[in-house]
Scaffold this motif. Structure first.
Motif, PDB file in Angstrom:
ATOM      1  N   VAL A   1      32.593  14.354   6.107  1.00  6.40           N
ATOM      2  CA  VAL A   1      32.865  14.427   4.561  1.00  6.40           C
ATOM      3  C   VAL A   1      33.594  15.238   3.827  1.00  6.40           C
ATOM      4  N   LEU A   2      34.124  16.217   4.847  1.00 10.26           N
ATOM      5  CA  LEU A   2      34.447  17.300   3.873  1.00 10.26           C
ATOM      6  C   LEU A   2      36.325  16.984   4.100  1.00 10.26           C
ATOM      7  N   GLY A   3      36.310  16.504   5.161  1.00 10.44           N
ATOM      8  CA  GLY A   3      37.702  16.096   5.552  1.00 10.44           C
ATOM      9  C   GLY A   3      37.669  14.833   4.891  1.00 10.44           C
ATOM     10  N   ILE A   4      37.065  13.519   4.504  1.00  7.87           N
ATOM     11  CA  ILE A   4      37.810  12.311   3.437  1.00  7.87           C
ATOM     12  C   ILE A   4      37.782  12.705   1.690  1.00  7.87           C
ATOM     13  N   MET A   5      37.109  13.815   1.859  1.00  8.70           N
ATOM     14  CA  MET A   5      36.613  14.380   0.492  1.00  8.70           C
ATOM     15  C   MET A   5      38.384  15.180   0.580  1.00  8.70           C
ATOM     16  N   VAL A   6      38.712  15.568   0.989  1.00  4.76           N
ATOM     17  CA  VAL A   6      40.194  16.522   0.983  1.00  4.76           C
ATOM     18  C   VAL A   6      41.507  15.607   0.443  1.00  4.76           C
ATOM     19  N   TYR A   7      40.781  14.394   1.533  1.00  8.05           N
ATOM     20  CA  TYR A   7      42.352  13.253   1.287  1.00  8.05           C
ATOM     21  C   TYR A   7      41.951  12.206   0.360  1.00  8.05           C
ATOM     22  N   ALA A   8      41.331  12.327   0.715  1.00  9.78           N
ATOM     23  CA  ALA A   8      41.023  10.904  -0.200  1.00  9.78           C
ATOM     24  C   ALA A   8      40.966  12.003  -2.682  1.00  9.78           C
ATOM     25  N   GLU A   9      40.963  12.910  -2.344  1.00 16.14           N
ATOM     26  CA  GLU A   9      41.203  13.338  -2.990  1.00 16.14           C
ATOM     27  C   GLU A   9      43.245  13.776  -4.117  1.00 16.14           C
TER      28      GLU A   9
ATOM     29  N   ALA B   1      44.532  23.539  -1.459  1.00 17.04           N
ATOM     30  CA  ALA B   1      44.422  21.823  -0.924  1.00 17.04           C
ATOM     31  C   ALA B   1      45.172  21.772   0.547  1.00 17.04           C
ATOM     32  N   ASN B   2      46.102  22.734   0.578  1.00 17.47           N
ATOM     33  CA  ASN B   2      47.198  22.444   1.657  1.00 17.47           C
ATOM     34  C   ASN B   2      46.525  23.838   3.416  1.00 17.47           C
ATOM     35  N   ILE B   3      45.355  24.213   2.656  1.00 17.89           N
ATOM     36  CA  ILE B   3      44.958  25.416   3.952  1.00 17.89           C
ATOM     37  C   ILE B   3      43.316  23.803   3.995  1.00 17.89           C
ATOM     38  N   SER B   4      43.018  23.654   3.341  1.00 17.03           N
ATOM     39  CA  SER B   4      41.905  22.890   4.032  1.00 17.03           C
ATOM     40  C   SER B   4      42.174  21.470   4.121  1.00 17.03           C
ATOM     41  N   SER B   5      43.122  21.086   3.973  1.00 20.05           N
ATOM     42  CA  SER B   5      44.355  19.435   4.494  1.00 20.05           C
ATOM     43  C   SER B   5      44.659  20.272   6.389  1.00 20.05           C
ATOM     44  N   GLY B   6      45.042  21.079   5.897  1.00 17.81           N
ATOM     45  CA  GLY B   6      45.681  21.216   7.116  1.00 17.81           C
ATOM     46  C   GLY B   6      45.168  21.816   8.692  1.00 17.81           C
TER      47      GLY B   6
END
Lengths: 45, 410
Positions: B46-54, B380-385
């Motif tokens: 859920v955190l992953g889809i949250m980061v990339y959908a945003e 955003a880069n840290i979380s998406s990375g």
């Protein structure tokens, strides 16, 4: 139209309450729950 | 509708639209087989889809263009074609499992085999796409799909050990006596269920369909964060009730008919009616979105006219594409392939395919030319990375795990 809706409603109701695999599994689960809730009596001498 | 009303609707539809066939099957099986031991995948997924959908929404708002369109221009047609082909493959399989899900609900309700219902559900999806506007499709199914919140009600009624649920959400654990490869394959399938590619393409294209502007950055962020957070409560509940019902009594969740069993046990026949209504709307909504996503990604790649707000005659290639996708899906479904097994394979394939969408998205989101001041910040880069590393490991591990676990069966 109203007749169709009533017939469809009855069909769905009978499907939901009838003997589907869902109800068979629910019965199995409830039997297991009952078995857990009621411990096997131990034999007394 | 005012901005607050639109935001509220966006959040509610994100909650209602969160669940699809992937979650219904994988969460039920994970709870039944591993109790709470796979709850941590909800947090990751859920955190992953949250980061990339945003990020996808932000790219669409800033550039005024969809994801595949920007990828094609920024990274070239070769990279874009890989993203498009992989996404299309997963999208078509997603349509198969979603229309099968609708048909399986009808099987429960009517007693008639789902194979008879498959062409009916496919026609229904094609008809809705042909006649309805984007807003109706996006909001209608998701609002009706809120019925799936019945799992949350059932979880509250069952009153599981909540402290244990909370602990297992954060700390991964492996139950004793479990085959590691089967457990890991289940984790991969769950992550794939939570982060399906069609969601990203649909979200990105939806931002263009709804003509989001700079004023919608808040809507984009709030919809993804609040909507997906509440959506995650549903899937946590689904796993918890399956664990309490099946795992504790040594039973299995082996068929689609097993999925509502915890709800019926806790809430009776009324629970089954609400489940059937919610599950039909949710799988139908996902079928609509996956069909549109297929049309979006192919039409945008080739530069055809696209958009649900068009009359079908104004975007014939786009409409033809999603109709063919639905036709192919119904043919695959009618071969009699087991929809439950296919769902597990499709979600695993979805997890495998994610980097093919997410890496190009991350590159574009960092490009100053496209994004200006709205390019990714440090957080955003840290979380998406971080999520990309996890997904890359998942991608590399999926096929070996599939073989080692005997197709997920252990």
């Amino acid at each position: 139209m109203a007749v169709l809706v009533v017939v469809a409603g009855l069909w769905v109701f009978s499907g939901l309450t009838g003997q589907s695999s869902v109800h068979q599994q629910v019965a199995t689960v409830q039997a297991e729950q009952t078995a857990v809730a009621r411990p096997t009596p131990t034999a007394t001498p | 509708m005012g901005r607050i009303g639109s935001l509220t609707l966006g959040i509610i539809t994100a909650i209602g639209g969160f669940v699809d066939m992937g979650e219904l099957v994988t969460c039920s099986q994970a709870g039944a087989q591993y109790h709470f031991a796979l709850l941590w995948t909800v947090v990751v997924g859920v955190l992953g889809i949250m980061v990339y959908a945003e990020m996808a929404g932000r790219v669409a708002i800033t550039s005024g263009r969809t994801l595949i369109d920007v990828i094609r221009e920024r990274l070239g047609w070769r990279i874009a074609s890989i993203s498009m082909v992989v996404a299309t493959l997963v999208n078509v399989l997603t349509i198969v499992i979603e229309i099968s899900g609708m048909a399986l609900v009808l099987q429960i309700v009517t007693g008639i085999s789902y194979l008879w219902w498959l062409p009916v559900t496919a026609l229904l999806i094609a008809g809705i796409l042909w006649f309805s506007s984007f807003k109706l499709i996006e909001n209608g199914a998701s609002l009706l799909g809120l019925g799936i919140l019945i799992f949350v009600v059932a979880a509250v009624k069952m009153n599981p050990p909540w402290s244990e649920v909370g602990r297992q959400l954060i700390i991964p654990s492996i139950p004793g006596g479990t085959g590691l490869s089967a457990y890991a394959f289940s984790a991969v399938s769950l992550i794939g269920a939570f982060m399906t590619p069609y969601e990203i393409y649909f979200y990105s294209s939806g931002a263009i369909e709804e003509e989001w502007t700079g004023k919608d950055f808040v809507t984009n962020r709030m919809t993804t964060i609040i909507g997906f957070t509440f959506g995650s409560l549903i899937v946590i509940s689904m796993m918890v009730v399956a664990a309490q019902t099946f795992f504790l009594h040594g039973l299995k969740s082996a068929s689609f008919g097993s999925i509502p069993v915890p709800v019926v046990s806790a809430l009776g026949i009324g629970g089954l009616a609400v489940f059937a209504f919610g599950a039909f709307a949710d799988t139908g909504g996902a079928a609509l979105e996956a069909s549109l996503s297929t049309g979006y990604s192919i039409a945008q790649f080739f530069g055809w006219d696209w958009g649900q707000e068009h009359n079908p005659r104004q975007a014939p290639a786009f409409v033809f594409t999603y109709l063919v996708a639905i036709l192919v899906a119904v043919i695959i479904g009618l071969t009699g392939v087991d929809p439950i097994q296919l769902t597990i394979y499709t979600t695993a394939l979805a997890a495998f395919s994610l980097p093919f969408t997410f890496i190009p998205l991350l590159i574009v989101a960092n490009d100053e030319v496209y994004m200006g001041d709205m390019r990714n910040g440090f957080l955003a880069n840290i979380s998406s990375g971080f999520f990309l590393i996890i997904l890359t490991i998942v991608t590399i591990a999926t096929i070996p795990l599939f073989i080692l676990s005997g197709g997920g069966g252990g």
